[in-house]
Design a protein around this motif. Structure first.
Motif, PDB file in Angstrom:
ATOM      1  N   PRO A 202     -58.717   4.432 -83.421  1.00  0.00           N
ATOM      2  CA  PRO A 202     -58.115   3.162 -83.838  1.00  0.00           C
ATOM      3  C   PRO A 202     -59.108   2.208 -84.507  1.00  0.00           C
ATOM      4  O   PRO A 202     -58.696   1.345 -85.292  1.00  0.00           O
ATOM      5  CB  PRO A 202     -57.589   2.576 -82.522  1.00  0.00           C
ATOM      6  CG  PRO A 202     -57.361   3.756 -81.641  1.00  0.00           C
ATOM      7  CD  PRO A 202     -58.461   4.708 -81.995  1.00  0.00           C
ATOM      8  N   GLU A 203     -60.386   2.375 -84.226  1.00  0.00           N
ATOM      9  CA  GLU A 203     -61.385   1.485 -84.822  1.00  0.00           C
ATOM     10  C   GLU A 203     -61.459   1.635 -86.343  1.00  0.00           C
ATOM     11  O   GLU A 203     -61.854   0.701 -87.049  1.00  0.00           O
ATOM     12  CB  GLU A 203     -62.764   1.750 -84.214  1.00  0.00           C
ATOM     13  CG  GLU A 203     -62.872   1.398 -82.745  1.00  0.00           C
ATOM     14  CD  GLU A 203     -64.260   1.661 -82.199  1.00  0.00           C
ATOM     15  OE1 GLU A 203     -65.207   0.954 -82.605  1.00  0.00           O
ATOM     16  OE2 GLU A 203     -64.411   2.586 -81.371  1.00  0.00           O
ATOM     17  N   LEU A 204     -61.098   2.802 -86.853  1.00  0.00           N
ATOM     18  CA  LEU A 204     -61.182   3.045 -88.293  1.00  0.00           C
ATOM     19  C   LEU A 204     -60.192   2.189 -89.076  1.00  0.00           C
ATOM     20  O   LEU A 204     -60.400   1.942 -90.273  1.00  0.00           O
ATOM     21  CB  LEU A 204     -60.941   4.525 -88.592  1.00  0.00           C
ATOM     22  CG  LEU A 204     -61.922   5.517 -87.956  1.00  0.00           C
ATOM     23  CD1 LEU A 204     -61.588   6.943 -88.382  1.00  0.00           C
ATOM     24  CD2 LEU A 204     -63.360   5.171 -88.341  1.00  0.00           C
ATOM     25  N   ASP A 205     -59.130   1.754 -88.413  1.00  0.00           N
ATOM     26  CA  ASP A 205     -58.094   0.985 -89.107  1.00  0.00           C
ATOM     27  C   ASP A 205     -58.106  -0.499 -88.751  1.00  0.00           C
ATOM     28  O   ASP A 205     -57.229  -1.247 -89.185  1.00  0.00           O
ATOM     29  CB  ASP A 205     -56.708   1.572 -88.772  1.00  0.00           C
ATOM     30  CG  ASP A 205     -56.562   3.010 -89.257  1.00  0.00           C
ATOM     31  OD1 ASP A 205     -57.077   3.310 -90.353  1.00  0.00           O
ATOM     32  OD2 ASP A 205     -55.951   3.815 -88.523  1.00  0.00           O
ATOM     33  N   LEU A 206     -59.077  -0.921 -87.976  1.00  0.00           N
ATOM     34  CA  LEU A 206     -59.137  -2.331 -87.606  1.00  0.00           C
ATOM     35  C   LEU A 206     -59.581  -3.175 -88.793  1.00  0.00           C
ATOM     36  O   LEU A 206     -60.400  -2.737 -89.605  1.00  0.00           O
ATOM     37  CB  LEU A 206     -60.112  -2.530 -86.445  1.00  0.00           C
ATOM     38  CG  LEU A 206     -59.695  -1.975 -85.085  1.00  0.00           C
ATOM     39  CD1 LEU A 206     -60.812  -2.186 -84.073  1.00  0.00           C
ATOM     40  CD2 LEU A 206     -58.412  -2.635 -84.609  1.00  0.00           C
TER      41      LEU A 206
END
Length: 307
Positions: A202-206
């Protein structure tokens, strides 16, 4: 003052007095009254005629307010870290902002993912990637490397708080043992690291906050501003303290709040320089440093093929 309680005399305690004794006693009392009449009158004016009644009120007890002491951790991250979303430019990167005063100099310590080591000696493990780690990583079947080609590595490191911590990395199986030796040297040099954990998908899309400082290896993503796979997507690159050692290419700065650290004359702990223990440790296994690149500077980046 406590007033003695006077008991009434019983008939047994009254002495027997003769008539002659009564006469003598009466004469003595008359003489005493005449002799002391003046003094008695003066005392009557100066003293109360009745003894004060003792107070029956309960004594007042004063209780001091309870004191509480709050210990402030000087290495705790600011409460807003990772929450202030930056405005973005046309390429989707955050707009470069001045470094906040709380992060200049930056010497904080993020909470650990793994239990701390037992002592101050260097510790490490290398194993196939556990299922629970896969679930919280960026790996998927679309990545350019299979799970069997990755290893889950744990190493100890010193934090900015002066404590010994345990971190985790996903790296290519061919480089796992060499990476352990790198961080053995980093640990021996007491080079401080703020955080070392596996990046979650999920960090890749923050949206960008521009304040990350995670030391990590495998991240299944393309090269910045490109569609080709990054060396991180193969587990063959490591970024070390990226906020203190930012990526700089023209007007692009990553992390976007690290503008104070584009000044490479800074010598605070965690800032990388040519010839220091970290750069030399990676050089010893044949990896190259992005700080030596000419077209751009990636001061956080080490890779097996120099890309």
């Amino acid at each position: 003052m406590r007033v003695p309680h006077r008991l009434p005399l019983s008939p047994r305690t009254v002495p027997r007095v003769t008539a002659f004794g009564v006469a003598l006693l009466g004469a003595a009392l008359m003489l005493g009254a005449c002799a002391s009449g003046e003094d008695a009158g003066e005392r009557a004016e100066a003293e109360p005629t009745e003894a004060p009644t003792p107070s029956t009120a309960a004594p007042t007890t004063t209780i001091a307010p309870a004191t509480t002491s709050t210990t402030v951790d000087p290495f705790a991250p600011p409460a807003w870290l990772g929450t202030r979303v930056l405005p973005t430019d046309a390429d989707g990167f955050g707009q470069v902002q001045p470094t906040p005063a709380e992060l200049d100099p930056r010497a904080i310590q993020m909470p650990d993912v793994l239990p701390p080591p037992a002592g101050d000696g260097f510790e490490s493990t290398v194993e196939p990637v556990p299922a629970d780690v896969v679930e919280r990583s960026t790996w998927s079947a679309a990545c350019p490397v299979g799970l069997d080609q990755l290893r889950y590595v744990t190493v100890t490191y010193w934090g900015f708080d002066g404590e010994h911590h345990r971190g985790e990395l996903l790296v290519h199986a061919d480089a796992a043992d060499a990476i352990v030796e790198v961080f053995r040297a980093v640990d021996a040099a007491r080079y401080p690291i703020e955080e070392m954990r596996v990046v979650a998908a999920p960090e890749l899309d923050l949206p960008p906050t521009g304040d990350g400082n995670n030391t990590t290896a495998f991240v299944c993503r393309p090269v910045r501003g490109s569609t080709s796979w990054s060396e991180h997507a193969y587990g063959l690159a490591v970024d070390v303290n990226p906020f203190l050692n930012p990526y700089v290419k023209g007007d692009l700065l990553l992390p976007e709040l690290a503008s104070a650290y584009t000044d490479r004359s800074r010598t605070e702990p965690g800032v990388l320089h040519d010839g220091d223990a970290v750069v030399e440790a990676f050089a010893a296994i044949g990896w190259e440093w992005g700080g030596d690149w000419s077209s751009l500077k990636d001061f956080q980046h080490f890779s097996a093929n120099g890309r």
